[in-house]
Motif scaffolding. Structure first.
Motif, short mmCIF file in Angstrom:
data_model
loop_
_atom_site.label_atom_id
_atom_site.label_comp_id
_atom_site.label_asym_id
_atom_site.label_seq_id
_atom_site.Cartn_x
_atom_site.Cartn_y
_atom_site.Cartn_z
N GLY A 250 0.79 -1.21 0.00
CA GLY A 250 0.00 0.00 0.00
C GLY A 250 0.83 1.27 0.00
N PHE A 251 0.14 2.36 0.28
CA PHE A 251 0.69 3.72 0.27
C PHE A 251 0.83 4.18 1.72
CE2 PHE A 251 0.76 8.27 -0.27
CZ PHE A 251 1.41 8.46 -1.48
N LEU A 252 2.02 4.71 2.07
CA LEU A 252 2.30 5.09 3.47
C LEU A 252 2.78 6.53 3.53
CD1 LEU A 252 2.67 4.34 6.51
CD2 LEU A 252 5.01 3.66 5.90
N ILE A 253 2.22 7.28 4.48
CA ILE A 253 2.68 8.64 4.79
C ILE A 253 2.91 8.72 6.29
CG2 ILE A 253 2.09 11.09 4.83
CD1 ILE A 253 0.37 10.67 2.39
N THR A 254 4.08 9.20 6.69
CA THR A 254 4.37 9.40 8.10
C THR A 254 4.92 10.80 8.32
OG1 THR A 254 6.65 8.58 8.00
CG2 THR A 254 4.91 6.95 8.37
N ASN A 255 4.72 11.31 9.51
CA ASN A 255 5.25 12.62 9.86
C ASN A 255 5.59 12.63 11.35
OD1 ASN A 255 5.71 15.56 9.12
ND2 ASN A 255 4.28 15.80 10.83
N LYS A 256 6.77 13.16 11.66
CA LYS A 256 7.21 13.30 13.05
C LYS A 256 7.64 14.75 13.27
CE LYS A 256 11.12 11.50 14.37
NZ LYS A 256 12.17 10.52 14.77
N PHE A 257 7.12 15.34 14.35
CA PHE A 257 7.33 16.76 14.58
C PHE A 257 7.50 17.00 16.08
CE2 PHE A 257 5.39 20.93 15.63
CZ PHE A 257 6.27 21.75 14.94
N LYS A 258 8.50 17.81 16.43
CA LYS A 258 8.72 18.16 17.83
C LYS A 258 9.12 19.62 17.92
CE LYS A 258 11.11 16.72 22.04
NZ LYS A 258 12.06 15.74 22.66
N LYS A 259 8.47 20.35 18.86
CA LYS A 259 8.74 21.78 18.99
C LYS A 259 8.49 22.23 20.42
CE LYS A 259 7.44 26.31 17.12
NZ LYS A 259 6.55 27.04 16.18
N GLU A 260 9.30 23.21 20.85
CA GLU A 260 9.08 23.84 22.16
C GLU A 260 8.07 24.97 21.95
OE1 GLU A 260 11.69 25.44 25.96
OE2 GLU A 260 12.40 25.87 23.93
N ILE A 261 6.81 24.72 22.30
CA ILE A 261 5.76 25.70 22.05
C ILE A 261 5.79 26.84 23.07
CG2 ILE A 261 4.27 24.09 20.83
CD1 ILE A 261 2.76 23.63 23.41
N LEU A 262 6.20 26.55 24.28
CA LEU A 262 6.41 27.54 25.32
C LEU A 262 7.66 27.14 26.10
CD1 LEU A 262 2.77 28.02 26.69
CD2 LEU A 262 4.04 29.62 25.26
N LYS A 263 8.13 28.01 26.95
CA LYS A 263 9.33 27.70 27.71
C LYS A 263 9.09 26.47 28.58
CE LYS A 263 12.77 29.65 30.84
NZ LYS A 263 13.19 30.83 31.65
N ASN A 264 9.96 25.46 28.41
CA ASN A 264 9.91 24.20 29.16
C ASN A 264 8.65 23.37 28.85
OD1 ASN A 264 12.36 24.76 30.43
ND2 ASN A 264 11.36 25.80 32.14
N ILE A 265 8.02 23.63 27.71
CA ILE A 265 6.86 22.84 27.27
C ILE A 265 7.11 22.38 25.84
CG2 ILE A 265 4.39 22.80 26.85
CD1 ILE A 265 4.01 24.90 28.97
N ASN A 266 7.25 21.08 25.66
CA ASN A 266 7.55 20.51 24.35
C ASN A 266 6.34 19.73 23.83
OD1 ASN A 266 10.22 21.47 24.43
ND2 ASN A 266 10.89 19.68 25.58
N LEU A 267 6.08 19.89 22.55
CA LEU A 267 5.00 19.17 21.88
C LEU A 267 5.62 18.23 20.85
CD1 LEU A 267 1.96 18.71 21.26
CD2 LEU A 267 2.18 20.56 19.56
N GLU A 268 5.25 16.95 20.90
CA GLU A 268 5.74 15.97 19.94
C GLU A 268 4.56 15.22 19.35
OE1 GLU A 268 8.84 12.17 19.52
OE2 GLU A 268 8.59 13.22 21.43
N ASN A 269 4.53 15.12 18.03
CA ASN A 269 3.43 14.47 17.34
C ASN A 269 3.99 13.49 16.31
OD1 ASN A 269 0.75 13.91 16.47
ND2 ASN A 269 1.03 15.33 14.78
N ARG A 270 3.45 12.26 16.31
CA ARG A 270 3.78 11.25 15.31
C ARG A 270 2.48 10.76 14.69
NH1 ARG A 270 8.80 8.06 16.72
NH2 ARG A 270 9.88 9.24 18.35
N ILE A 271 2.44 10.72 13.37
CA ILE A 271 1.23 10.25 12.69
C ILE A 271 1.63 9.36 11.52
CG2 ILE A 271 1.07 12.30 11.22
CD1 ILE A 271 -2.00 12.00 11.42
N SER A 272 0.86 8.31 11.33
CA SER A 272 1.10 7.36 10.25
C SER A 272 -0.23 7.07 9.57
CB SER A 272 1.71 6.06 10.79
OG SER A 272 1.79 5.07 9.79
#
Length: 345
Positions: A250-272
């Protein structure tokens, strides 16, 4: 003769006077060897520059490899003693780890990742229940022709399974999942965009093989997780055992993203996102993991997470009047909040 006597007497008197007189030390500065000095000259001392002592530094040999190891333990607890409003005491724990090994050169990049999680919950008067269970291995190798480009020709491998049996609580007599039942293997090739400045990785593959393993024969006979189930005769006798594996392209799309949105607060997202070409193309399997990390200090961190899964091959099960009933596919949601210790080495 008389004058010679006087001369000898005067010489003896002079010698004796100098012998008993106090010695006086006199320093004479010479300006010229022939003329008595009239000026005093002081010879300047040579100026010694201040030296900075530099300590010896040991430099590590250059390596294209980098690594990062993370171990953590989250805990949450609530206790009631003579609490008139009611409530049930409980305690939960989650052990987790992440191990990274990355190779990077001018035109190639090889990323390797091992992730595991295992959590349990104990409520007063009840047995221990599993709250989280995951083992994941990710590996991606990419090569680019232009060192200035973020696009790589990549080959990606992914493996997912669990450690222990899973149950549809409160029924603990019949397992609905086991170790390597299921296990998922993704292997494909495509294009990958790696942006290290934004800490983002995007991957798209038009050719990805997905293999579903169900290595428990009982679950395989039931056709669990989409594998071909057993064939029975009219008397419910097995004519042909269920298959323990299923392969898709099949067809696969993945994305991984990590960012400090505020001081000492990190957001990480993984999607497949995956869709099989042969079996109902356009029916998308979704796996999304969202984590919010709140950093207290180097060792203490709080985590808020949500994990969403939709797979048309996974049929939900629940207990109705003491009987386990299999229903259709549903969106699976797991949400957790925890505070714990984390050690990075």
């Amino acid at each position: 003769m008389k004058s010679l006597t006087y001369t000898f007497f005067l010489l003896a008197f002079t010698i004796s006077f100098n012998s008993f007189a106090q010695e006086t030390k006199t320093t004479t500065y010479l300006y010229d060897s022939l003329v008595p000095a009239t000026k005093k000259f002081v010879v300047a001392q040579p100026r010694v520059p201040a030296f900075k002592i530099r300590t010896k530094t040991h430099y590590l040999p250059f390596s294209h490899w980098s690594q990062k190891n993370t171990l953590g333990f989250d805990i949450s607890e609530v206790a009631f003693v003579n609490w008139n409003a009611g409530g049930t005491s409980s305690i939960s724990g989650l052990l987790k780890g992440k191990f990274l090994r990355n190779y990077s050169s001018l035109n190639s990049n090889w990323s390797n990742e091992l992730i595991f999680r295992y959590g349990v919950n104990k409520q007063d008067g009840q047995s221990i229940k599993k709250t989280d269970d995951a083992l994941q291995i990710n590996s991606s190798f990419g090569y680019r022709h232009n060192p200035k480009s973020n696009w790589y020709h990549s080959v990606k491998f992914n493996f997912n399974t669990q450690f222990t049996n899973g149950y549809a609580y409160p029924n603990t007599s019949k397992a609905i999942s086991k170790t390597f039942a299921p296990a998922y293997i993704f292997l494909g090739m495509g294009a990958e965009n790696i942006n290290k400045e934004k800490n983002r990785t995007f991957y798209v593959s038009p050719f990805t093989f997905k293999t579903t393993l169900v290595l428990d024969q009982t679950l395989a006979n039931q056709g669990a997780f989409g594998v071909p189930k057993a064939i029975y005769d009219a008397d419910k006798n097995i004519i042909e055992e269920g298959k323990k594996s299923k392969m898709e392209l099949g067809f696969l799309i993945t994305n991984k993203f990590k960012k400090e949105i505020l001081k000492n607060i990190n957001l990480e997202n993984r999607i497949s996102l995956y869709s099989d070409y042969i079996n109902r193309f356009g029916n998308i399997d979704v796996n999304c993991d969202l984590q919010l990390e709140l950093i207290v200090n180097q060792y203490v961190k709080a985590n808020i997470g949500a994990h969403i899964i939709y797979d048309d091959d996974i049929k939900s099960k629940r207990e109705i009047a003491g009987v386990q009933v299999t229903e259709g596919p549903k969106t699976q949601v797991r949400q957790a909040i925890g505070v714990g210790l984390e050690y990075v080495f």
